[in-house]
Design a protein around this motif. Structure first.
Motif, PDB file in Angstrom:
ATOM      1  N   TYR A  86      59.678   0.772   3.036  1.00 31.41           N
ATOM      2  CA  TYR A  86      60.884   1.154   3.773  1.00 31.41           C
ATOM      3  C   TYR A  86      61.833  -0.043   3.917  1.00 31.41           C
ATOM      4  O   TYR A  86      63.050   0.120   3.914  1.00 31.41           O
ATOM      5  N   HIS A  87      61.256  -1.233   4.047  1.00 31.44           N
ATOM      6  CA  HIS A  87      62.070  -2.448   4.133  1.00 31.44           C
ATOM      7  C   HIS A  87      62.856  -2.651   2.837  1.00 31.44           C
ATOM      8  O   HIS A  87      64.060  -2.956   2.852  1.00 31.44           O
ATOM      9  N   ALA A  88      62.191  -2.467   1.712  1.00 28.65           N
ATOM     10  CA  ALA A  88      62.850  -2.582   0.416  1.00 28.65           C
ATOM     11  C   ALA A  88      63.921  -1.512   0.252  1.00 28.65           C
ATOM     12  O   ALA A  88      65.033  -1.785  -0.227  1.00 28.65           O
ATOM     13  N   ALA A  89      63.603  -0.288   0.659  1.00 29.84           N
ATOM     14  CA  ALA A  89      64.563   0.819   0.559  1.00 29.84           C
ATOM     15  C   ALA A  89      65.801   0.535   1.403  1.00 29.84           C
ATOM     16  O   ALA A  89      66.933   0.819   0.981  1.00 29.84           O
ATOM     17  N   GLU A  90      65.599  -0.025   2.574  1.00 35.50           N
ATOM     18  CA  GLU A  90      66.727  -0.393   3.445  1.00 35.50           C
ATOM     19  C   GLU A  90      67.653  -1.380   2.737  1.00 35.50           C
ATOM     20  O   GLU A  90      68.884  -1.219   2.739  1.00 35.50           O
ATOM     21  N   HIS A  91      67.069  -2.399   2.113  1.00 29.99           N
ATOM     22  CA  HIS A  91      67.860  -3.387   1.380  1.00 29.99           C
ATOM     23  C   HIS A  91      68.634  -2.750   0.226  1.00 29.99           C
ATOM     24  O   HIS A  91      69.826  -3.030   0.014  1.00 29.99           O
ATOM     25  N   MET A  92      67.969  -1.909  -0.523  1.00 30.34           N
ATOM     26  CA  MET A  92      68.568  -1.314  -1.718  1.00 30.34           C
ATOM     27  C   MET A  92      69.723  -0.375  -1.379  1.00 30.34           C
ATOM     28  O   MET A  92      70.762  -0.352  -2.046  1.00 30.34           O
ATOM     29  N   VAL A  93      69.555   0.382  -0.299  1.00 26.57           N
ATOM     30  CA  VAL A  93      70.622   1.288   0.140  1.00 26.57           C
ATOM     31  C   VAL A  93      71.801   0.486   0.688  1.00 26.57           C
ATOM     32  O   VAL A  93      72.965   0.796   0.407  1.00 26.57           O
ATOM     33  N   ASP A  94      71.504  -0.551   1.450  1.00 27.44           N
ATOM     34  CA  ASP A  94      72.556  -1.416   1.992  1.00 27.44           C
ATOM     35  C   ASP A  94      73.364  -2.050   0.856  1.00 27.44           C
ATOM     36  O   ASP A  94      74.604  -2.087   0.890  1.00 27.44           O
ATOM     37  N   SER A  95      72.676  -2.558  -0.160  1.00 27.10           N
ATOM     38  CA  SER A  95      73.351  -3.185  -1.304  1.00 27.10           C
ATOM     39  C   SER A  95      74.226  -2.182  -2.047  1.00 27.10           C
ATOM     40  O   SER A  95      75.342  -2.510  -2.479  1.00 27.10           O
ATOM     41  N   LEU A 144      75.903   6.844  -2.592  1.00 25.04           N
ATOM     42  CA  LEU A 144      74.500   6.703  -2.198  1.00 25.04           C
ATOM     43  C   LEU A 144      73.640   7.767  -2.872  1.00 25.04           C
ATOM     44  O   LEU A 144      73.151   8.711  -2.246  1.00 25.04           O
ATOM     45  N   THR A 145      73.455   7.589  -4.171  1.00 26.68           N
ATOM     46  CA  THR A 145      72.595   8.478  -4.945  1.00 26.68           C
ATOM     47  C   THR A 145      71.336   7.722  -5.343  1.00 26.68           C
ATOM     48  O   THR A 145      71.326   6.480  -5.375  1.00 26.68           O
ATOM     49  N   LEU A 146      70.285   8.464  -5.650  1.00 32.25           N
ATOM     50  CA  LEU A 146      69.039   7.812  -6.065  1.00 32.25           C
ATOM     51  C   LEU A 146      69.237   6.929  -7.296  1.00 32.25           C
ATOM     52  O   LEU A 146      68.662   5.847  -7.406  1.00 32.25           O
ATOM     53  N   GLU A 147      70.062   7.396  -8.232  1.00 29.25           N
ATOM     54  CA  GLU A 147      70.300   6.651  -9.463  1.00 29.25           C
ATOM     55  C   GLU A 147      70.895   5.287  -9.168  1.00 29.25           C
ATOM     56  O   GLU A 147      70.467   4.260  -9.727  1.00 29.25           O
ATOM     57  N   ARG A 183      68.781   1.039  -8.892  1.00 26.33           N
ATOM     58  CA  ARG A 183      69.193  -0.101  -9.711  1.00 26.33           C
ATOM     59  C   ARG A 183      69.338  -1.394  -8.896  1.00 26.33           C
ATOM     60  O   ARG A 183      69.489  -2.477  -9.464  1.00 26.33           O
ATOM     61  N   GLN A 184      69.275  -1.291  -7.584  1.00 29.83           N
ATOM     62  CA  GLN A 184      69.492  -2.460  -6.732  1.00 29.83           C
ATOM     63  C   GLN A 184      68.210  -3.269  -6.546  1.00 29.83           C
ATOM     64  O   GLN A 184      67.100  -2.766  -6.666  1.00 29.83           O
ATOM     65  N   SER A 185      68.407  -4.541  -6.216  1.00 31.46           N
ATOM     66  CA  SER A 185      67.283  -5.429  -5.925  1.00 31.46           C
ATOM     67  C   SER A 185      66.715  -5.099  -4.554  1.00 31.46           C
ATOM     68  O   SER A 185      67.437  -4.680  -3.640  1.00 31.46           O
ATOM     69  N   ARG A 186      65.439  -5.303  -4.390  1.00 31.63           N
ATOM     70  CA  ARG A 186      64.824  -5.031  -3.094  1.00 31.63           C
ATOM     71  C   ARG A 186      64.909  -6.236  -2.151  1.00 31.63           C
ATOM     72  O   ARG A 186      64.426  -6.185  -1.014  1.00 31.63           O
ATOM     73  N   VAL A 187      65.504  -7.339  -2.597  1.00 31.42           N
ATOM     74  CA  VAL A 187      65.762  -8.480  -1.706  1.00 31.42           C
ATOM     75  C   VAL A 187      67.237  -8.480  -1.347  1.00 31.42           C
ATOM     76  O   VAL A 187      68.074  -7.986  -2.104  1.00 31.42           O
ATOM     77  N   HIS A 188      67.559  -9.020  -0.175  1.00 31.42           N
ATOM     78  CA  HIS A 188      68.936  -8.964   0.316  1.00 31.42           C
ATOM     79  C   HIS A 188      69.321 -10.302   0.948  1.00 31.42           C
ATOM     80  O   HIS A 188      68.520 -10.920   1.655  1.00 31.42           O
ATOM     81  N   LYS A 223      60.247   7.393  -4.078  1.00 30.98           N
ATOM     82  CA  LYS A 223      61.406   8.271  -3.867  1.00 30.98           C
ATOM     83  C   LYS A 223      61.611   8.603  -2.395  1.00 30.98           C
ATOM     84  O   LYS A 223      62.736   8.558  -1.888  1.00 30.98           O
ATOM     85  N   GLN A 224      60.529   8.938  -1.681  1.00 30.07           N
ATOM     86  CA  GLN A 224      60.668   9.349  -0.283  1.00 30.07           C
ATOM     87  C   GLN A 224      61.219   8.220   0.586  1.00 30.07           C
ATOM     88  O   GLN A 224      62.006   8.459   1.517  1.00 30.07           O
ATOM     89  N   HIS A 225      60.840   6.977   0.292  1.00 30.34           N
ATOM     90  CA  HIS A 225      61.319   5.837   1.068  1.00 30.34           C
ATOM     91  C   HIS A 225      62.821   5.633   0.851  1.00 30.34           C
ATOM     92  O   HIS A 225      63.560   5.362   1.804  1.00 30.34           O
ATOM     93  N   LEU A 226      63.256   5.791  -0.387  1.00 30.14           N
ATOM     94  CA  LEU A 226      64.677   5.650  -0.698  1.00 30.14           C
ATOM     95  C   LEU A 226      65.492   6.770  -0.050  1.00 30.14           C
ATOM     96  O   LEU A 226      66.578   6.534   0.484  1.00 30.14           O
ATOM     97  N   LEU A 227      64.952   7.987  -0.066  1.00 28.96           N
ATOM     98  CA  LEU A 227      65.669   9.119   0.518  1.00 28.96           C
ATOM     99  C   LEU A 227      65.827   8.969   2.035  1.00 28.96           C
ATOM    100  O   LEU A 227      66.863   9.336   2.592  1.00 28.96           O
ATOM    101  N   VAL A 228      64.817   8.417   2.681  1.00 33.18           N
ATOM    102  CA  VAL A 228      64.896   8.195   4.126  1.00 33.18           C
ATOM    103  C   VAL A 228      66.003   7.186   4.439  1.00 33.18           C
ATOM    104  O   VAL A 228      66.815   7.386   5.352  1.00 33.18           O
ATOM    105  N   ALA A 229      66.040   6.095   3.669  1.00 34.43           N
ATOM    106  CA  ALA A 229      67.066   5.073   3.888  1.00 34.43           C
ATOM    107  C   ALA A 229      68.465   5.619   3.594  1.00 34.43           C
ATOM    108  O   ALA A 229      69.419   5.328   4.319  1.00 34.43           O
ATOM    109  N   ILE A 230      68.585   6.407   2.532  1.00 33.41           N
ATOM    110  CA  ILE A 230      69.876   7.019   2.179  1.00 33.41           C
ATOM    111  C   ILE A 230      70.347   7.937   3.313  1.00 33.41           C
ATOM    112  O   ILE A 230      71.517   7.921   3.704  1.00 33.41           O
TER     113      ILE A 230
END
Length: 245
Positions: free
Chosen positions: A124-133, A141-144, A148-153, A222-229
């Motif tokens: 979830y931490h990684a997903a948060e970073h990726m959505v923020d980026s 804010l699509t899965l695609e 493509r984003q880095s999980r570090v911020h 996928k579920q972690h990214l969808l929650v952050a989105i």
């Protein structure tokens, strides 16, 4: 909309905007989202936050106020442990145990990092970073796009921790361990994190991003990214609706 911070939980992601705070959770196979008005900081923390080298402690004060139940529980637990052990043996927790402070700090970072890494928090931490980026780059804010984003911020709180750790390491080499060394390190590390001096901050970012990747995040599904989105989408909707009213 400006994002003032994000946070990952065991089954959740949260974001804070100008006026609202959103939390999206994954439970029972479904995503639920709550958006509440952002809490105002206390007057004393607002004052402290404007004073260099003192403002770092306003964060600690906010944490104690926000999580006072946890701090109270820990205090009571430590008191009971001391009472029970003290009543059955000659061992006294009031006497300092001669353990290297640097070793303790490193051990805490590694243990906390492994807990985050090996639990859903890391994903979830990684997903948060990726959505923020994704949002910062102005992309939908699509899965695609998010995948493509880095999980570090660059703005992750881990960078603050590493800034404090580097300050502590230097002061420890010069003066040894002690509570005052940690407090001064926290203050200096916070100022470095706040002002981002070019040469020093480049080193902090390298170490911070490595720590994020190796210890404090793991590859999200996928579920972690969808929650952050969902968390950021609902926050944006609320912030935009407030501006138009």
């Amino acid at each position: 909309m400006k994002i003032y911070g994000g946070r990952a939980g065991f089954n959740s992601v949260s974001f804070t905007g100008d006026r609202y705070h959103s939390v999206a959770r994954f439970k029972g196979g479904e995503i639920t989202t709550e958006v509440d008005q952002r809490k105002e900081n206390l007057k004393i923390t607002k004052i402290l936050s404007k004073i260099p080298f003192i403002r770092s402690f306003s964060i600690l004060l906010d944490m104690v106020i926000e999580y006072w139940k946890r701090f109270l529980f820990m205090t009571i637990a430590l008191f009971l442990i001391r009472f029970i052990i003290g009543g059955k043996s000659n061992f006294d927790l009031s006497h300092p145990i001669p353990i290297n402070g640097l070793v303790i700090l490193c051990s805490i970072l590694v243990i906390v990092g492994l807990i985050i890494k090996l639990t859903p928090i890391g994903k979830y931490h990684a997903a948060e970073h990726m959505v923020d980026s994704t949002y910062e780059k102005g992309l939908d804010l699509t899965l695609e796009h998010v995948k493509r984003q880095s999980r570090v911020h660059k703005d992750c709180g881990t960078n603050l921790v590493m800034s404090v750790f580097i300050s502590y390491f230097i002061l420890f080499i010069l003066y040894g361990h002690g509570l005052w060394v940690f407090l001064v390190s926290w203050s200096i590390g916070y100022e470095i994190w706040k002002k981002e001096p070019k040469l020093i901050w480049s080193l902090v970012l390298i170490i911070g991003k490595a720590a994020q990747y190796l210890l404090f995040t793991s590859k999200p599904e996928k579920q972690h990214l969808l929650v952050a989105i969902e968390a950021l989408t609902k926050l944006e909707e609320k912030e935009l609706a407030n501006k138009t009213n």
